[in-house]
Design an enzyme around this catalytic site. Sequence first.
Site, PDB file in Angstrom:
ATOM      1  N   GLY A   1     -12.553  -4.550   1.368  1.00 10.49           N
ATOM      2  CA  GLY A   1     -13.722  -3.664   1.816  1.00 10.49           C
ATOM      3  C   GLY A   1     -13.957  -3.359   0.292  1.00 10.49           C
TER       4      GLY A   1
ATOM      5  N   LYS B   1     -17.043 -15.369   5.280  1.00  8.02           N
ATOM      6  CA  LYS B   1     -18.264 -15.527   5.052  1.00  8.02           C
ATOM      7  C   LYS B   1     -18.898 -14.822   4.028  1.00  8.02           C
ATOM      8  CE  LYS B   1     -19.336 -12.138   8.550  1.00  8.02           C
ATOM      9  NZ  LYS B   1     -18.668 -11.255   9.317  1.00  8.02           N
TER      10      LYS B   1
ATOM     11  N   ARG C   1       0.964  -1.323   0.097  1.00 14.63           N
ATOM     12  CA  ARG C   1       0.059   0.181   0.080  1.00 14.63           C
ATOM     13  C   ARG C   1       0.803   1.606   0.088  1.00 14.63           C
ATOM     14  NH1 ARG C   1      -5.320  -1.329   4.341  1.00 14.63           N
ATOM     15  NH2 ARG C   1      -6.706  -2.025   1.929  1.00 14.63           N
TER      16      ARG C   1
ATOM     17  N   GLY D   1      -6.582  -6.339   0.897  1.00 11.21           N
ATOM     18  CA  GLY D   1      -7.145  -7.585   2.295  1.00 11.21           C
ATOM     19  C   GLY D   1      -6.474  -8.309   1.603  1.00 11.21           C
TER      20      GLY D   1
HETATM   21  C1  3PG Z   1      -8.936  -1.917   4.760  1.00 10.15           C
HETATM   22  O1  3PG Z   1      -7.857  -2.012   5.465  1.00 10.15           O
HETATM   23  O2  3PG Z   1      -9.796  -2.602   5.093  1.00 10.15           O
HETATM   24  C2  3PG Z   1      -8.338  -0.102   4.951  1.00 10.15           C
HETATM   25  O3  3PG Z   1      -6.903   0.000   5.359  1.00 10.15           O
HETATM   26  C3  3PG Z   1      -9.550   0.085   6.057  1.00 10.15           C
HETATM   27  O4  3PG Z   1      -9.597  -0.013   7.486  1.00 10.15           O
HETATM   28  P1  3PG Z   1     -11.098  -0.267   7.900  1.00 10.15           P
HETATM   29  O5  3PG Z   1     -11.302  -1.761   7.401  1.00 10.15           O
HETATM   30  O6  3PG Z   1     -10.113  -0.633   9.426  1.00 10.15           O
HETATM   31  O7  3PG Z   1     -11.951   0.158   8.698  1.00 10.15           O
HETATM   32 MG    MG Z   2     -10.809  -3.177   6.164  1.00  6.51          MG
END
Ligand code: 3PG
Ligand code: MG
Length: 397
Positions: free
Chosen positions: A375, A199, A38, A352
Amino acid sequence: MNKLTIRDIDVDGKRVLVRVDSNIPIDEKTGSITDDTRIQAALPTIKYLIARQARVILISHLGRPKGKVVETLRLTPVAQRLSQILGQQVGVATNCIGSEVEKSVESLRRGEALLLENLRFHSDEETGSASFAKALARLGDIFVNDAFGTSHRDHASIAGIADYLPAVAGLLLEKEVDTLGSILKHPAHPFALLLGGAKVSDKVALLENIIDRVDTILIGGGMAATFLKAEDYKVGLSSVEEDRLNFAAELMGSAAERGVRFLLPVDVAVANETSNEAEVETLSIENIPPHLKIVDIGPQTIKNFADELRGCKTVFWNGPMGIHEIPRFAAGTKYIAELLASIGATTIIGGGSTAEVTTELKLADKMTFVSTGGGASLKFLSGETLPGVDALMDKKR
Ligand code: 3PG
Ligand code: MG
Protein backbone atom coordinates in the site's frame (compact mmCIF):
# COMPACT_ATOMS: atom_id res chain seq x y z
CA MET A 1 15.54 12.56 0.13
CA ASN A 2 14.94 15.93 1.77
CA LYS A 3 14.65 14.44 5.27
CA LEU A 4 17.34 13.98 7.90
CA THR A 5 18.52 10.41 8.36
CA ILE A 6 20.37 8.50 11.09
CA ARG A 7 23.59 9.54 9.34
CA ASP A 8 22.91 13.18 10.21
CA ILE A 9 22.68 12.77 14.00
CA ASP A 10 24.77 11.59 16.93
CA VAL A 11 23.38 8.33 18.31
CA ASP A 12 26.23 7.34 20.61
CA GLY A 13 24.79 6.08 23.90
CA LYS A 14 21.35 7.48 23.02
CA ARG A 15 18.07 5.60 23.42
CA VAL A 16 17.00 5.29 19.80
CA LEU A 17 13.39 4.29 19.25
CA VAL A 18 13.17 2.65 15.82
CA ARG A 19 9.82 1.94 14.12
CA VAL A 20 10.34 -1.04 11.86
CA ASP A 21 7.79 -2.93 9.77
CA SER A 22 8.22 -6.53 10.90
CA ASN A 23 4.77 -7.41 9.64
CA ILE A 24 5.98 -10.65 8.11
CA PRO A 25 3.97 -13.70 7.01
CA ILE A 26 3.86 -16.43 9.66
CA ASP A 27 2.73 -20.02 9.01
CA GLU A 28 -0.44 -20.50 11.04
CA LYS A 29 0.27 -24.16 11.81
CA THR A 30 3.95 -24.03 12.74
CA GLY A 31 4.19 -20.41 13.91
CA SER A 32 7.36 -20.00 11.87
CA ILE A 33 8.27 -17.10 9.60
CA THR A 34 7.71 -17.92 5.93
CA ASP A 35 9.39 -14.82 4.45
CA ASP A 36 11.80 -12.70 6.48
CA THR A 37 12.47 -10.10 3.77
CA ARG A 38 11.15 -7.24 5.89
CA ILE A 39 13.36 -8.26 8.84
CA GLN A 40 16.40 -8.43 6.55
CA ALA A 41 15.51 -5.06 5.03
CA ALA A 42 15.70 -3.29 8.39
CA LEU A 43 19.13 -4.72 9.23
CA PRO A 44 21.28 -1.92 7.77
CA THR A 45 19.66 0.58 10.16
CA ILE A 46 19.81 -1.75 13.17
CA LYS A 47 23.44 -2.69 12.52
CA TYR A 48 24.39 0.95 11.96
CA LEU A 49 22.91 1.94 15.33
CA ILE A 50 24.42 -1.02 17.20
CA ALA A 51 27.85 -0.31 15.71
CA ARG A 52 27.60 3.27 16.93
CA GLN A 53 26.77 2.17 20.45
CA ALA A 54 23.16 3.32 20.51
CA ARG A 55 20.63 1.64 22.82
CA VAL A 56 18.23 0.32 20.20
CA ILE A 57 14.53 0.01 21.00
CA LEU A 58 12.61 -1.59 18.14
CA ILE A 59 8.86 -1.15 17.75
CA SER A 60 6.59 -2.82 15.19
CA HIS A 61 3.15 -4.17 14.50
CA LEU A 62 2.30 -7.67 13.27
CA GLY A 63 -0.98 -8.45 11.58
CA ARG A 64 -4.26 -6.83 12.53
CA PRO A 65 -5.03 -7.79 16.16
CA LYS A 66 -7.42 -4.79 16.43
CA GLY A 67 -6.48 -3.55 19.88
CA LYS A 68 -6.37 -6.91 21.68
CA VAL A 69 -3.60 -9.30 22.68
CA VAL A 70 -3.58 -12.12 20.12
CA GLU A 71 -1.14 -14.85 21.15
CA THR A 72 -0.28 -15.84 17.57
CA LEU A 73 0.66 -12.23 16.77
CA ARG A 74 3.31 -11.81 19.42
CA LEU A 75 6.66 -10.58 18.11
CA THR A 76 8.70 -13.39 19.72
CA PRO A 77 9.54 -15.10 16.38
CA VAL A 78 10.81 -11.76 15.05
CA ALA A 79 13.08 -11.25 18.08
CA GLN A 80 14.38 -14.81 17.67
CA ARG A 81 15.15 -14.30 14.00
CA LEU A 82 16.85 -10.97 14.72
CA SER A 83 18.98 -12.54 17.45
CA GLN A 84 20.06 -15.27 15.01
CA ILE A 85 20.97 -12.88 12.24
CA LEU A 86 22.69 -10.29 14.43
CA GLY A 87 24.53 -12.87 16.50
CA GLN A 88 23.49 -11.08 19.66
CA GLN A 89 20.51 -11.46 21.94
CA VAL A 90 17.50 -9.29 21.07
CA GLY A 91 15.03 -9.55 23.92
CA VAL A 92 11.30 -9.04 23.54
CA ALA A 93 9.35 -6.97 26.06
CA THR A 94 5.92 -8.03 27.28
CA ASN A 95 4.30 -4.77 26.20
CA CYS A 96 5.27 -1.63 24.28
CA ILE A 97 4.42 1.03 26.88
CA GLY A 98 4.27 1.26 30.65
CA SER A 99 6.57 1.09 33.66
CA GLU A 100 7.76 -2.50 33.10
CA VAL A 101 8.91 -1.62 29.61
CA GLU A 102 10.50 1.60 30.85
CA LYS A 103 12.56 -0.47 33.31
CA SER A 104 13.73 -2.86 30.58
CA VAL A 105 14.70 0.09 28.42
CA GLU A 106 16.64 1.70 31.28
CA SER A 107 18.70 -1.43 31.79
CA LEU A 108 19.58 -1.59 28.09
CA ARG A 109 23.30 -1.05 27.56
CA ARG A 110 25.12 0.66 24.68
CA GLY A 111 25.05 -1.48 21.55
CA GLU A 112 22.15 -3.63 22.80
CA ALA A 113 18.75 -4.01 21.16
CA LEU A 114 15.30 -4.77 22.55
CA LEU A 115 12.08 -5.43 20.63
CA LEU A 116 8.84 -4.20 22.19
CA GLU A 117 5.58 -6.16 21.89
CA ASN A 118 3.10 -5.66 19.02
CA LEU A 119 1.96 -2.03 18.90
CA ARG A 120 -1.46 -3.00 17.57
CA PHE A 121 -2.32 -4.84 20.78
CA HIS A 122 -3.35 -1.27 21.75
CA SER A 123 -6.20 0.27 19.78
CA ASP A 124 -4.58 3.68 20.43
CA GLU A 125 -1.91 2.82 17.88
CA GLU A 126 -4.24 2.86 14.88
CA THR A 127 -6.36 5.78 16.08
CA GLY A 128 -3.16 7.80 16.28
CA SER A 129 -3.74 8.68 19.94
CA ALA A 130 -1.48 11.49 21.18
CA SER A 131 -1.18 10.04 24.69
CA PHE A 132 -0.09 6.68 23.28
CA ALA A 133 2.48 8.39 21.05
CA LYS A 134 3.72 10.29 24.10
CA ALA A 135 4.00 7.08 26.14
CA LEU A 136 6.11 5.56 23.36
CA ALA A 137 8.20 8.72 23.04
CA ARG A 138 9.15 8.51 26.76
CA LEU A 139 11.20 5.43 25.90
CA GLY A 140 13.61 7.19 23.54
CA ASP A 141 15.82 10.23 22.98
CA ILE A 142 15.55 10.00 19.20
CA PHE A 143 12.89 8.54 16.90
CA VAL A 144 13.81 6.73 13.70
CA ASN A 145 11.20 5.70 11.14
CA ASP A 146 12.40 2.75 9.08
CA ALA A 147 8.94 1.26 8.55
CA PHE A 148 8.40 2.30 4.95
CA GLY A 149 5.73 -0.40 4.52
CA THR A 150 3.52 1.27 7.14
CA SER A 151 4.36 4.90 6.39
CA HIS A 152 1.06 5.45 4.59
CA ARG A 153 -0.73 4.95 7.91
CA ASP A 154 -1.36 7.92 10.17
CA HIS A 155 -0.68 5.83 13.26
CA ALA A 156 0.75 6.87 16.63
CA SER A 157 4.06 5.03 16.13
CA ILE A 158 4.42 6.26 12.54
CA ALA A 159 3.54 9.94 12.58
CA GLY A 160 2.63 10.65 16.23
CA ILE A 161 5.96 10.10 18.01
CA ALA A 162 7.62 12.73 15.81
CA ASP A 163 5.64 15.38 17.73
CA TYR A 164 7.62 14.55 20.87
CA LEU A 165 11.10 13.48 19.73
CA PRO A 166 13.64 14.53 17.10
CA ALA A 167 12.62 12.31 14.18
CA VAL A 168 14.82 11.04 11.35
CA ALA A 169 14.66 8.43 8.60
CA GLY A 170 16.26 5.01 8.74
CA LEU A 171 18.33 3.66 5.85
CA LEU A 172 15.53 1.48 4.42
CA LEU A 173 13.05 4.33 4.41
CA GLU A 174 15.62 6.53 2.68
CA LYS A 175 16.31 3.87 0.04
CA GLU A 176 12.61 3.31 -0.66
CA VAL A 177 11.85 7.01 -1.01
CA ASP A 178 14.89 7.63 -3.21
CA THR A 179 14.30 4.62 -5.47
CA LEU A 180 10.55 5.07 -5.90
CA GLY A 181 11.09 8.83 -6.20
CA SER A 182 13.57 8.31 -9.02
CA ILE A 183 11.05 6.49 -11.21
CA LEU A 184 8.58 9.32 -10.71
CA LYS A 185 11.13 12.05 -11.37
CA HIS A 186 13.49 10.74 -14.01
CA PRO A 187 12.68 7.24 -15.26
CA ALA A 188 14.68 5.86 -18.17
CA HIS A 189 12.30 5.53 -21.13
CA PRO A 190 10.50 3.53 -22.34
CA PHE A 191 8.86 3.22 -18.93
CA ALA A 192 6.17 0.56 -18.42
CA LEU A 193 3.64 0.22 -15.64
CA LEU A 194 2.58 -3.40 -15.23
CA LEU A 195 -0.42 -3.92 -12.98
CA GLY A 196 -2.37 -6.91 -11.79
CA GLY A 197 -4.10 -7.99 -8.61
CA ALA A 198 -7.75 -8.03 -7.78
CA LYS A 199 -8.96 -4.47 -7.66
CA VAL A 200 -8.93 -1.41 -9.93
CA SER A 201 -9.95 0.82 -7.03
CA ASP A 202 -6.60 0.26 -5.24
CA LYS A 203 -4.79 1.63 -8.27
CA VAL A 204 -6.91 4.53 -9.50
CA ALA A 205 -4.73 7.25 -7.94
CA LEU A 206 -1.55 5.58 -9.16
CA LEU A 207 -2.86 5.31 -12.73
CA GLU A 208 -3.99 8.94 -12.71
CA ASN A 209 -0.65 10.17 -11.43
CA ILE A 210 1.55 8.05 -13.64
CA ILE A 211 -0.19 8.23 -17.01
CA ASP A 212 1.80 11.35 -17.94
CA ARG A 213 5.10 9.67 -17.09
CA VAL A 214 4.83 6.24 -18.69
CA ASP A 215 5.07 4.98 -22.25
CA THR A 216 3.13 1.75 -21.72
CA ILE A 217 0.49 0.42 -19.33
CA LEU A 218 -0.08 -3.34 -19.18
CA ILE A 219 -2.97 -4.79 -17.18
CA GLY A 220 -3.46 -8.39 -16.10
CA GLY A 221 -4.86 -10.09 -13.00
CA GLY A 222 -8.40 -9.81 -11.68
CA MET A 223 -8.53 -6.09 -12.41
CA ALA A 224 -8.25 -6.74 -16.16
CA ALA A 225 -11.87 -7.97 -16.14
CA THR A 226 -13.15 -4.45 -15.42
CA PHE A 227 -11.09 -3.02 -18.29
CA LEU A 228 -12.24 -5.78 -20.64
CA LYS A 229 -15.87 -5.15 -19.71
CA ALA A 230 -15.35 -1.42 -20.30
CA GLU A 231 -14.30 -2.46 -23.82
CA ASP A 232 -17.58 -4.41 -24.14
CA TYR A 233 -16.15 -7.91 -23.76
CA LYS A 234 -18.13 -10.48 -21.80
CA VAL A 235 -16.13 -11.69 -18.79
CA GLY A 236 -18.38 -14.47 -17.47
CA LEU A 237 -18.25 -14.88 -13.70
CA SER A 238 -15.13 -12.72 -13.25
CA SER A 239 -15.76 -9.99 -10.71
CA VAL A 240 -16.15 -6.57 -12.25
CA GLU A 241 -16.09 -3.26 -10.40
CA GLU A 242 -19.15 -1.69 -12.00
CA ASP A 243 -18.39 1.67 -10.39
CA ARG A 244 -14.96 1.72 -12.07
CA LEU A 245 -16.13 1.03 -15.62
CA ASN A 246 -16.20 4.73 -16.47
CA PHE A 247 -12.78 5.27 -14.97
CA ALA A 248 -11.41 2.34 -17.01
CA ALA A 249 -12.91 3.66 -20.24
CA GLU A 250 -11.66 7.20 -19.58
CA LEU A 251 -8.20 5.99 -18.70
CA MET A 252 -7.93 4.04 -21.94
CA GLY A 253 -9.15 7.17 -23.73
CA SER A 254 -6.48 9.38 -22.11
CA ALA A 255 -3.81 6.80 -22.86
CA ALA A 256 -4.80 6.87 -26.54
CA GLU A 257 -4.74 10.70 -26.59
CA ARG A 258 -1.29 10.77 -25.03
CA GLY A 259 0.15 8.03 -27.22
CA VAL A 260 0.59 5.74 -24.18
CA ARG A 261 0.43 2.12 -25.31
CA PHE A 262 -2.25 0.20 -23.40
CA LEU A 263 -2.12 -3.60 -23.33
CA LEU A 264 -4.93 -5.79 -22.01
CA PRO A 265 -5.11 -9.58 -22.17
CA VAL A 266 -6.11 -10.99 -25.56
CA ASP A 267 -6.51 -14.51 -24.19
CA VAL A 268 -7.07 -15.82 -20.69
CA ALA A 269 -7.18 -19.01 -18.65
CA VAL A 270 -10.72 -19.53 -17.42
CA ALA A 271 -12.02 -21.98 -14.84
CA ASN A 272 -15.29 -23.12 -13.33
CA GLU A 273 -14.04 -22.73 -9.76
CA THR A 274 -11.15 -21.29 -7.76
CA SER A 275 -9.36 -24.52 -6.90
CA ASN A 276 -6.49 -26.62 -8.16
CA GLU A 277 -9.01 -29.29 -9.24
CA ALA A 278 -10.94 -26.87 -11.46
CA GLU A 279 -11.48 -27.45 -15.17
CA VAL A 280 -9.24 -24.91 -16.87
CA GLU A 281 -9.08 -23.86 -20.49
CA THR A 282 -7.51 -21.07 -22.49
CA LEU A 283 -9.85 -18.89 -24.50
CA SER A 284 -9.70 -15.73 -26.52
CA ILE A 285 -11.32 -12.79 -24.72
CA GLU A 286 -14.05 -12.85 -27.37
CA ASN A 287 -15.21 -16.28 -26.23
CA ILE A 288 -15.54 -16.19 -22.45
CA PRO A 289 -18.77 -18.08 -21.59
CA PRO A 290 -21.12 -16.87 -18.83
CA HIS A 291 -20.38 -19.75 -16.42
CA LEU A 292 -16.55 -19.41 -16.25
CA LYS A 293 -14.21 -16.86 -14.72
CA ILE A 294 -10.79 -15.51 -15.60
CA VAL A 295 -8.02 -17.01 -13.44
CA ASP A 296 -4.83 -16.12 -15.35
CA ILE A 297 -3.52 -14.47 -18.50
CA GLY A 298 -3.17 -16.73 -21.55
CA PRO A 299 -0.09 -17.67 -23.64
CA GLN A 300 -0.64 -15.09 -26.38
CA THR A 301 -1.02 -12.37 -23.74
CA ILE A 302 2.17 -13.54 -22.03
CA LYS A 303 3.93 -13.25 -25.37
CA ASN A 304 2.52 -9.78 -26.08
CA PHE A 305 3.44 -8.54 -22.60
CA ALA A 306 6.92 -10.08 -22.86
CA ASP A 307 7.58 -8.46 -26.26
CA GLU A 308 6.53 -5.09 -24.90
CA LEU A 309 8.50 -5.38 -21.64
CA ARG A 310 11.67 -6.54 -23.39
CA GLY A 311 11.83 -3.16 -25.14
CA CYS A 312 11.52 -1.16 -21.90
CA LYS A 313 14.21 0.50 -19.79
CA THR A 314 12.11 0.92 -16.63
CA VAL A 315 9.33 -1.33 -15.36
CA PHE A 316 7.26 -0.92 -12.21
CA TRP A 317 5.27 -4.05 -11.40
CA ASN A 318 2.51 -4.40 -8.84
CA GLY A 319 0.00 -7.22 -8.68
CA PRO A 320 -0.05 -10.84 -9.81
CA MET A 321 -1.33 -11.75 -13.30
CA GLY A 322 -3.76 -14.38 -12.02
CA ILE A 323 -4.89 -16.22 -8.89
CA HIS A 324 -1.28 -17.24 -8.31
CA GLU A 325 -1.89 -18.80 -4.87
CA ILE A 326 -3.36 -21.73 -6.80
CA PRO A 327 -0.47 -23.38 -8.65
CA ARG A 328 -2.48 -24.10 -11.80
CA PHE A 329 -3.34 -20.41 -12.15
CA ALA A 330 0.19 -19.16 -11.48
CA ALA A 331 1.79 -19.57 -14.91
CA GLY A 332 1.29 -15.99 -16.10
CA THR A 333 2.62 -14.47 -12.89
CA LYS A 334 5.60 -16.82 -12.86
CA TYR A 335 6.49 -16.20 -16.47
CA ILE A 336 6.27 -12.43 -16.08
CA ALA A 337 8.43 -12.52 -12.90
CA GLU A 338 11.05 -14.61 -14.69
CA LEU A 339 10.99 -12.29 -17.66
CA LEU A 340 11.49 -9.18 -15.49
CA ALA A 341 14.38 -10.88 -13.73
CA SER A 342 16.09 -11.48 -17.06
CA ILE A 343 15.68 -8.19 -18.95
CA GLY A 344 18.28 -5.45 -18.66
CA ALA A 345 15.77 -2.82 -17.49
CA THR A 346 15.47 -1.10 -14.13
CA THR A 347 12.85 -3.33 -12.52
CA ILE A 348 11.03 -2.07 -9.45
CA ILE A 349 8.67 -4.44 -7.70
CA GLY A 350 5.86 -3.15 -5.49
CA GLY A 351 5.65 -4.81 -2.09
CA GLY A 352 2.92 -7.01 -0.66
CA SER A 353 1.96 -10.07 -2.68
CA THR A 354 4.13 -9.10 -5.67
CA ALA A 355 7.22 -9.00 -3.47
CA GLU A 356 6.25 -12.33 -1.89
CA VAL A 357 5.89 -13.95 -5.32
CA THR A 358 9.30 -12.63 -6.35
CA THR A 359 10.89 -13.99 -3.16
CA GLU A 360 9.12 -17.36 -3.47
CA LEU A 361 10.50 -17.75 -6.98
CA LYS A 362 13.97 -16.78 -5.68
CA LEU A 363 14.08 -13.89 -8.13
CA ALA A 364 14.22 -10.95 -5.70
CA ASP A 365 18.02 -10.60 -6.11
CA LYS A 366 17.61 -10.32 -9.86
CA MET A 367 15.33 -7.29 -9.68
CA THR A 368 16.71 -3.77 -9.34
CA PHE A 369 14.62 -3.12 -6.25
CA VAL A 370 11.85 -4.90 -4.38
CA SER A 371 9.89 -2.49 -2.23
CA THR A 372 8.88 -3.57 1.29
CA GLY A 373 5.73 -1.50 0.95
CA GLY A 374 2.57 -2.70 -0.79
CA GLY A 375 0.00 0.00 0.00
CA ALA A 376 2.81 2.42 0.85
CA SER A 377 4.55 2.16 -2.52
CA LEU A 378 1.24 2.56 -4.37
CA LYS A 379 0.41 5.64 -2.36
CA PHE A 380 3.89 7.08 -2.85
CA LEU A 381 3.72 6.56 -6.61
CA SER A 382 0.28 8.14 -6.60
CA GLY A 383 2.12 11.34 -5.70
CA GLU A 384 0.65 11.50 -2.21
CA THR A 385 2.71 12.38 0.85
CA LEU A 386 3.13 9.58 3.32
CA PRO A 387 2.40 10.62 6.93
CA GLY A 388 5.43 8.66 8.17
CA VAL A 389 7.78 10.51 5.84
CA ASP A 390 6.15 13.90 6.21
CA ALA A 391 6.59 13.84 10.00
CA LEU A 392 10.39 13.58 9.84
CA MET A 393 12.77 16.55 10.18
CA ASP A 394 13.67 18.32 6.93
CA LYS A 395 17.23 18.63 5.73
CA LYS A 396 18.42 22.25 5.90
CA ARG A 397 18.80 23.67 2.44
C1 3PG B 1 1.50 -3.98 5.26
O1 3PG B 1 1.88 -5.15 5.30
O2 3PG B 1 0.74 -3.56 4.38
C2 3PG B 1 2.03 -3.03 6.31
O3 3PG B 1 2.77 -3.72 7.27
C3 3PG B 1 0.91 -2.25 6.93
O4 3PG B 1 -0.02 -3.12 7.49
P1 3PG B 1 -1.57 -2.81 7.33
O5 3PG B 1 -1.92 -2.89 5.88
O6 3PG B 1 -2.25 -3.81 8.19
O7 3PG B 1 -1.76 -1.39 7.87
MG1 MG C 1 -1.31 -3.43 3.87
